[in-house]
Scaffold this motif. Structure first.
Motif, short mmCIF file in Angstrom:
data_model
loop_
_atom_site.label_atom_id
_atom_site.label_comp_id
_atom_site.label_asym_id
_atom_site.label_seq_id
_atom_site.Cartn_x
_atom_site.Cartn_y
_atom_site.Cartn_z
N TYR A 165 -7.27 5.51 0.90
CA TYR A 165 -7.72 6.14 -0.33
C TYR A 165 -6.69 5.95 -1.44
CZ TYR A 165 -8.33 9.99 -3.62
OH TYR A 165 -8.44 10.75 -4.76
N ILE A 168 -6.60 2.59 -3.26
CA ILE A 168 -7.70 2.39 -4.21
C ILE A 168 -7.34 3.02 -5.55
CG2 ILE A 168 -10.10 2.99 -4.73
CD1 ILE A 168 -10.64 2.84 -1.71
N VAL A 169 -6.80 4.24 -5.50
CA VAL A 169 -6.38 4.94 -6.73
C VAL A 169 -5.26 4.16 -7.41
CG1 VAL A 169 -5.36 7.04 -7.65
CG2 VAL A 169 -7.08 7.18 -5.83
N ARG A 170 -4.30 3.72 -6.61
CA ARG A 170 -3.16 2.99 -7.19
C ARG A 170 -3.60 1.68 -7.82
NH1 ARG A 170 -0.22 1.08 -3.78
NH2 ARG A 170 1.78 0.95 -4.84
N PHE A 171 -4.55 1.02 -7.22
CA PHE A 171 -5.04 -0.23 -7.80
C PHE A 171 -5.72 0.04 -9.15
CE2 PHE A 171 -8.13 -3.69 -8.40
CZ PHE A 171 -7.26 -4.78 -8.35
N GLY A 172 -6.43 1.17 -9.24
CA GLY A 172 -7.03 1.55 -10.52
C GLY A 172 -5.98 1.74 -11.59
N PHE A 173 -4.86 2.42 -11.23
CA PHE A 173 -3.77 2.59 -12.18
C PHE A 173 -3.16 1.24 -12.56
CE2 PHE A 173 -3.57 7.08 -10.82
CZ PHE A 173 -3.42 7.69 -12.06
N TYR A 174 -3.04 0.34 -11.59
CA TYR A 174 -2.47 -0.98 -11.85
C TYR A 174 -3.31 -1.74 -12.87
CZ TYR A 174 -1.13 -5.84 -10.95
OH TYR A 174 -0.73 -7.15 -11.09
N VAL A 175 -4.63 -1.68 -12.73
CA VAL A 175 -5.52 -2.37 -13.66
C VAL A 175 -5.43 -1.72 -15.05
CG1 VAL A 175 -7.94 -2.88 -14.20
CG2 VAL A 175 -7.10 -3.15 -11.86
N LEU A 176 -5.50 -0.38 -15.10
CA LEU A 176 -5.40 0.32 -16.39
C LEU A 176 -4.05 0.07 -17.05
CD1 LEU A 176 -7.03 3.77 -15.53
CD2 LEU A 176 -7.96 2.00 -17.03
#
Length: 283
Positions: A165, A168-176
């Protein structure tokens, strides 16, 4: 360059602490040993034997006065701050020894000179209710997480037990993070943090390092109003008077050392002298 041993790393960092303490006493600036450094002072009268870093907290007003002094005067150390280096991705200030160097972190986009250091973190007012303080804290944590991810040179998976989990959150931060200007984000976040003086709120806390302890960072504001002196490596340094409540909140039964298998440092610093001579005898 000569690699420093753990004992040499501690000695260099201790010397930086002594230099900070001298300035603070001269200028009437309050600070406190914090986290593992404060725990070490109370339980071991010095460094936690297996730890390798020093952390300080300062009420916001004192933090600003310290930074202003460092900007206006020659000091035996140099500081790294987002105010002076627009690519520095953190809100806390790093006070660095000038005769040592830590190699670049391959994970970071930030590439700059960094010597062995003491970290200083500001304490701000958070709210008049615990729920308000939580909202303010996690709002700041969200923004700092975004700034942190914006500094990643590449995405990497975590090793925590929640990695599915969490990744997934960390990848979202990476993209943002690819869409933000780190310095503008940190400047906005710092203004947001500093909105409320400690004395104006029931609850206060240090939020620039709240990734580790979360809502445990939220304390009664009077926690940061009185200071005493405690022994650390044979010398007296400042600490909040209510250190027992602080340490109990963050660590629980802090006077009982962890099991042997958990007595492991968390920084694993590799540091080198810039020259072959020994610099650590000078404070």
């Amino acid at each position: 360059m000569k690699k420093l041993t753990l004992d040499e790393i501690k000695q260099v960092e201790y010397n930086v602490l002594c230099q900070i303490d001298e300035i603070c006493r001269q200028e009437g600036i309050n600070y406190s040993l914090a986290y593992g450094t404060l725990l070490g002072a109370i339980r071991h009268k010095g460094f936690i034997p297996w730890d390798d870093d020093i952390d300080l907290i300062m009420p916001r007003d004192d933090y600003e006065r310290f930074l202003q002094y460092c900007q206006e005067h020659e000091t035996p150390f140099y500081i790294i701050s987002h105010r002076m280096d627009p690519k520095w991705p953190f809100l806390y200030t790093r006070v660095c020894n000038a005769s040592t160097v830590i190699p670049d972190e391959p994970l970071w986009k930030w590439r700059g000179k960094m010597g062995l250091f003491v970290d200083i973190l500001a304490v701000d007012g958070l709210g008049n209710t615990f729920s308000q303080a939580i909202r303010n804290m996690y709002g700041t944590v969200f923004l700092l997480s975004l700034a942190n991810a914006a500094n990643w040179d590449h995405f990497f998976k975590t090793r925590t037990r929640f990695k599915g989990y969490y990744d997934i959150v960390r990848f979202g931060f990476y993209v943002l993070g690819k869409l933000v200007n780190i310095n503008k984000l940190l400047s906005y976040t710092e203004k947001r943090q500093a909105r409320y003086p400690i004395a104006s709120k029931v609850y206060s806390g240090e939020t620039s390092g709240a990734f580790a302890y979360g809502k445990k960072e939220i304390m009664a504001s009077d926690m940061f109003s009185e200071f005493i002196e405690v022994e650390f490596e044979g010398k007296l340094f400042k600490a909040i008077k209510q250190y027992d409540k602080f340490l109990s909140t963050v660590y629980g039964d802090y006077m009982t050392p962890p099991p042997k298998e958990q007595q492991i440092g968390h920084h694993y610093i590799n540091a080198y002298y810039l020259k072959d001579e020994n610099f650590i005898s000078n404070t």
